[in-house]
Scaffold this motif. Structure first.
Motif, mmCIF file in Angstrom:
data_model
loop_
_atom_site.group_PDB
_atom_site.id
_atom_site.type_symbol
_atom_site.label_atom_id
_atom_site.label_comp_id
_atom_site.label_asym_id
_atom_site.label_seq_id
_atom_site.Cartn_x
_atom_site.Cartn_y
_atom_site.Cartn_z
ATOM 1 N N THR A 36 0.851 -1.189 0.000
ATOM 2 C CA THR A 36 0.000 0.000 0.000
ATOM 3 C C THR A 36 0.890 1.243 0.000
ATOM 4 O OG1 THR A 36 -0.070 0.168 2.408
ATOM 5 C CG2 THR A 36 -1.724 -1.239 1.357
ATOM 6 N N PRO A 37 0.334 2.436 -0.232
ATOM 7 C CA PRO A 37 1.152 3.654 -0.197
ATOM 8 C C PRO A 37 1.847 3.876 1.145
ATOM 9 C CG PRO A 37 -0.986 4.107 -1.185
ATOM 10 C CD PRO A 37 -1.054 2.717 -0.661
ATOM 11 N N GLU A 38 1.273 3.348 2.242
ATOM 12 C CA GLU A 38 1.910 3.507 3.556
ATOM 13 C C GLU A 38 2.900 2.403 3.855
ATOM 14 O OE1 GLU A 38 -1.413 3.224 2.851
ATOM 15 O OE2 GLU A 38 -2.555 3.897 4.582
ATOM 16 N N GLY A 39 3.049 1.413 2.947
ATOM 17 C CA GLY A 39 4.030 0.352 3.138
ATOM 18 C C GLY A 39 3.477 -0.936 3.717
ATOM 19 N N GLU A 40 2.136 -1.082 3.776
ATOM 20 C CA GLU A 40 1.555 -2.320 4.295
ATOM 21 C C GLU A 40 1.562 -3.393 3.197
ATOM 22 O OE1 GLU A 40 -1.733 -0.610 7.447
ATOM 23 O OE2 GLU A 40 -2.244 -0.654 5.316
ATOM 24 N N LYS A 41 1.806 -4.635 3.611
ATOM 25 C CA LYS A 41 1.926 -5.742 2.665
ATOM 26 C C LYS A 41 0.561 -6.114 2.103
ATOM 27 C CE LYS A 41 4.349 -10.170 2.289
ATOM 28 N NZ LYS A 41 5.097 -11.201 3.046
ATOM 29 N N ILE A 42 0.486 -6.318 0.799
ATOM 30 C CA ILE A 42 -0.772 -6.679 0.137
ATOM 31 C C ILE A 42 -0.794 -8.153 -0.245
ATOM 32 C CG2 ILE A 42 -2.235 -6.263 -1.889
ATOM 33 C CD1 ILE A 42 -1.163 -3.421 -1.980
ATOM 34 N N ILE A 43 0.319 -8.684 -0.749
ATOM 35 C CA ILE A 43 0.371 -10.033 -1.309
ATOM 36 C C ILE A 43 1.319 -10.897 -0.478
ATOM 37 C CG2 ILE A 43 0.997 -11.411 -3.333
ATOM 38 C CD1 ILE A 43 0.364 -8.944 -5.041
ATOM 39 N N SER A 44 0.872 -12.123 -0.207
ATOM 40 C CA SER A 44 1.727 -13.106 0.454
ATOM 41 C C SER A 44 1.638 -14.404 -0.337
ATOM 42 C CB SER A 44 1.286 -13.329 1.905
ATOM 43 O OG SER A 44 2.145 -14.244 2.540
ATOM 44 N N LEU A 45 2.792 -15.058 -0.555
ATOM 45 C CA LEU A 45 2.846 -16.283 -1.361
ATOM 46 C C LEU A 45 3.260 -17.448 -0.479
ATOM 47 C CD1 LEU A 45 2.577 -17.471 -4.213
ATOM 48 C CD2 LEU A 45 5.025 -17.050 -4.525
ATOM 49 N N MET A 46 2.457 -18.502 -0.470
ATOM 50 C CA MET A 46 2.765 -19.716 0.274
ATOM 51 C C MET A 46 3.218 -20.774 -0.721
ATOM 52 S SD MET A 46 0.434 -21.359 3.270
ATOM 53 C CE MET A 46 1.212 -22.307 4.585
ATOM 54 N N GLN A 47 4.496 -21.158 -0.625
ATOM 55 C CA GLN A 47 5.070 -22.095 -1.583
ATOM 56 C C GLN A 47 4.439 -23.476 -1.439
ATOM 57 O OE1 GLN A 47 7.148 -21.269 -3.919
ATOM 58 N NE2 GLN A 47 7.718 -19.198 -3.239
ATOM 59 N N THR A 48 4.435 -24.230 -2.539
ATOM 60 C CA THR A 48 3.879 -25.582 -2.532
ATOM 61 C C THR A 48 4.591 -26.465 -1.520
ATOM 62 O OG1 THR A 48 3.315 -25.335 -4.875
ATOM 63 C CG2 THR A 48 3.318 -27.568 -3.977
ATOM 64 N N GLU A 49 5.923 -26.318 -1.410
ATOM 65 C CA GLU A 49 6.684 -27.122 -0.456
ATOM 66 C C GLU A 49 6.220 -26.868 0.978
ATOM 67 O OE1 GLU A 49 7.881 -25.224 -2.747
ATOM 68 O OE2 GLU A 49 8.898 -26.553 -4.167
ATOM 69 N N ALA A 50 5.933 -25.598 1.301
ATOM 70 C CA ALA A 50 5.473 -25.273 2.652
ATOM 71 C C ALA A 50 4.095 -25.872 2.918
ATOM 72 C CB ALA A 50 5.430 -23.759 2.834
ATOM 73 N N LEU A 51 3.236 -25.901 1.891
ATOM 74 C CA LEU A 51 1.917 -26.512 2.049
ATOM 75 C C LEU A 51 2.027 -28.015 2.273
ATOM 76 C CD1 LEU A 51 -0.053 -24.627 -0.758
ATOM 77 C CD2 LEU A 51 -0.504 -24.496 1.684
ATOM 78 N N GLU A 52 2.945 -28.659 1.530
ATOM 79 C CA GLU A 52 3.087 -30.110 1.666
ATOM 80 C C GLU A 52 3.604 -30.501 3.036
ATOM 81 O OE1 GLU A 52 5.568 -31.053 -1.612
ATOM 82 O OE2 GLU A 52 3.893 -31.226 -3.041
ATOM 83 N N LYS A 53 4.401 -29.623 3.654
ATOM 84 C CA LYS A 53 4.937 -29.932 4.982
ATOM 85 C C LYS A 53 3.863 -29.906 6.062
ATOM 86 C CE LYS A 53 9.636 -28.278 4.110
ATOM 87 N NZ LYS A 53 10.664 -27.273 4.455
ATOM 88 N N LEU A 54 2.707 -29.348 5.738
ATOM 89 C CA LEU A 54 1.621 -29.317 6.709
ATOM 90 C C LEU A 54 0.938 -30.674 6.847
ATOM 91 C CD1 LEU A 54 -0.059 -25.924 5.698
ATOM 92 C CD2 LEU A 54 1.509 -26.329 7.603
ATOM 93 N N PHE A 55 1.197 -31.614 5.940
ATOM 94 C CA PHE A 55 0.483 -32.892 5.929
ATOM 95 C C PHE A 55 1.462 -34.056 6.043
ATOM 96 C CE2 PHE A 55 -1.866 -29.774 3.484
ATOM 97 C CZ PHE A 55 -3.108 -29.821 4.099
#
Length: 613
Positions: free
Chosen positions: A594-613
């Protein structure tokens, strides 16, 4: 070595002392208004020019002063209220009258006309820098008329650090509001540069709040009233739904004296816990009455901080009173039970033994027995020999079910996994955007799962839209079918006046009317907020909060307008809306923040998702 300690001349000492009491024109307004209140005036008039830098005039119809009192009032440590040191701990009035006048006289030119009620002739007094230039009899009405000119004429360093007129005027009005709210039985008038900003008649506390903050606040007020042996509390609090991010409608009064107290402020916020969004501040206008012996008002030079003898008890009483009012006026979620048709539950007598109800059942009852046999006899009471055998050996009926269930579970899980894979991996033109909790947009990408904050994304899109319009010097305006009149308080209205030209460049069409009213005939394009009152209030909240983020006024307005008109948290979005939002976001020059520097997008990698299971 020569002596270096010396006693300062009175003129220098007075200027130093004045710096502790008189910091800006608002300080003069506060001190002289409080003196007028203490003189039991029921009409007080405040007149300013150039935010008080040119002159300040306070007129009251109180007791007035004799010629001797008028002269002595400007001497240091002179007062009509304190006879001995113990009197300091039983103060019921606002100030020491003479102490404030001595400080003002040290750094300004003063003309005073005053007449006591029992006198036929009044007194005229002229003072410059603590020196009496002229004193003579004059004809004037009962009361006092103070004219303060050329503030800080002999302290140019302090005058240089005064802010611009708008800021100083807002400070003066803030002091005026504090005194006027505490004394609704007194009529007040405030005039600036020949314009009447406030004209308040004698009224009750609720009417005075509406007179100061506009008629729109009336629907927001919830009464509070409680009385204990320690303290009496009465006043109003704001509805949780109307809580704002901007402070300015929070007032404590102790024995009609305005007070700041972070500890009691926390008691109010604690009562609103989980009822208002994070960062929002509810309105409150609360008056405390208690024995002056139980408080100390002399712990701060401006008397705005007060020490309570039993502050913890006051905290608990205040917190409980607010919670009670919120519940009484349905301002908190509650279970609503319909009284009609309620089941009457009998109350057992003392020492009465309560037995659970006994129900007779027939485990062999089978309503479908005759249907299975093709019989029409309807005899359901006699079990068959096979049924009796099954009842006697019921455990054997479940033998072997453990392995069968496991096989079926594996079979069903395998089928469900296949079905889920088909849903999670959509076809080329299938739905690829999913909303979560009304706050995030989820979309699968080649490397994993992308999570987009929908409100922040919309803020970035609108911000760049407004900035581009400014750079290209074009306006996109949505004209209202019917002009909308928006009522604001003075500070908000004054802010709109300051930035009116810049707002019109952004696409607003605004007319300034009387009585702090704004007429809205058009709003910028891409704005989905239909209510002009809500739009302007939200914009002003963001504008005050974003001050200092950037020095460019256009960028500041664009940020505030984008945040005020962006989609709200929790709003359900259709698939087409989500797709359009994502497409516009990635068309922006900086989609990640955002114009004030707040994060808009976050990416969760496939490898990180697979480690949840």
């Amino acid at each position: 070595m020569a002596d270096i300690i010396q006693v300062l001349p009175d003129s220098v000492a007075n200027q130093i002392a004045a710096g502790e009491v008189i910091q800006r024109p608002a300080s003069v307004v506060k001190e002289l208004m409080e003196n007028a209140v203490d003189a039991e005036a029921d009409e007080i008039k405040v007149v300013l020019k150039d935010a008080g830098k040119t002159f300040i005039q306070i007129i009251d119809n109180g007791w007035g002063m004799t010629d001797t009192d008028a002269r002595l009032a400007f001497e240091r440590h002179s007062t009509s209220k304190i006879k001995q040191a113990d009197d300091l701990f039983a103060i019921k009035t606002m100030g020491f009258r003479g102490e404030a006048l001595a400080s003002i006289a040290a750094i300004a030119h003063i003309d005073l006309k005053t007449r006591a009620e029992h006198e036929e002739i009044g007194t005229f007094l002229r003072i410059e820098g603590s020196r009496v230039i002229e004193q003579e009899p004059t004809q004037c009405p009962k009361g006092s008329n103070f004219l303060i000119k050329n503030l800080f004429f002999n302290v140019p360093a302090r005058r240089k650090f005064l802010k611009k007129d708008t800021t100083e005027l807002n400070n003066a009005i803030r002091e005026f509001v504090r005194v006027a709210m505490a004394y609704p039985h007194i009529s007040f008038t405030f005039i600036h540069n020949d314009n009447i900003l406030y004209k308040l008649n004698k009224e009750n506390f609720g009417q005075r709040i509406v007179g100061l903050f506009g008629k729109n606040i009336k629907e927001n007020l919830i009464p509070v009233k409680t009385e204990t042996r320690i303290i009496k509390i009465q006043g109003y609090i704001g509805h949780p739904e109307k809580a704002k991010k901007k402070s300015g409608e929070q007032f404590f009064f102790v024995n009609n004296r305005f007070m700041k107290n972070p500890y009691l402020y926390k008691a109010v916020m604690d009562a609103y816990e989980k009822l208002i969004p994070h960062g929002a501040i509810p309105s409150f206008f609360l008056r405390f009455e208690l024995d002056p012996d139980n408080i100390d008002v002399n712990i701060h030079p401006t008397k705005t901080e007060i020490k309570f003898e039993d502050q913890q008890a006051v905290w608990q009483i205040l917190n409980a009173a607010i919670r009670e009012s919120l519940g009484k006026y349905n301002a908190v979620p509650s279970l609503d039970f319909d009284q009609k048709g309620n089941i009457g539950i009998p109350t057992p007598r003392k020492n009465q033994q309560v037995k659970p109800p006994e129900i007779e059942i027939d485990p062999t009852f089978n309503p479908f027995k005759d249907l299975d046999r093709g019989s029409q006899t309807g005899n359901f009471n006699q079990p068959s020999s096979q049924e009796k055998a099954n009842l006697a050996n019921w455990e054997s009926l479940y033998e072997g079910f453990e392995h069968e269930n496991e096989q079926q579970t594996i079979k069903f899980a395998s089928k469900a996994t296949d079905d889920e894979n088909e849903e999670i991996e959509p076809e080329q033109d299938g739905n690829r955007f999913f909303q979560f909790k009304g706050k995030f947009i989820l979309t699968p990408v080649r490397s994993g799962l992308m999570i987009i904050h929908q409100k922040r994304a919309h803020v970035r899109i609108l911000y760049e839209f407004y900035i581009q319009n400014w750079e290209e010097k074009r306006r996109t305006i949505q004209r209202k079918l019917y002009p909308e009149d928006v009522s604001l308080n003075f500070e908000d209205c004054n802010t709109i006046k300051e930035i009116k030209d810049d707002l019109q460049k952004a696409g607003f069409e605004i007319e300034i009317l009387e009585n702090n009213t704004i007429r809205l005939t058009g709003v910028p394009g891409d704005i989905k907020v239909p209510n002009g009152q809500e739009l302007l209030e939200n914009f002003l909240e963001e504008y005050y909060q974003n001050k200092g983020v950037t020095e460019n006024i256009n960028e500041q307005i664009a940020i505030s307008l984008a945040r005020a008109s962006s989609i709200s948290q929790g709003r359900k979005m259709e698939y087409a809306e989500m797709r359009e939002l994502v497409d516009k976001l990635f068309a922006c020059s900086a989609p990640n923040y955002t114009p004030e520097g707040e994060k808009i997008i976050s990416l969760m990698q496939t490898e990180a998702l697979e480690k949840l299971f």
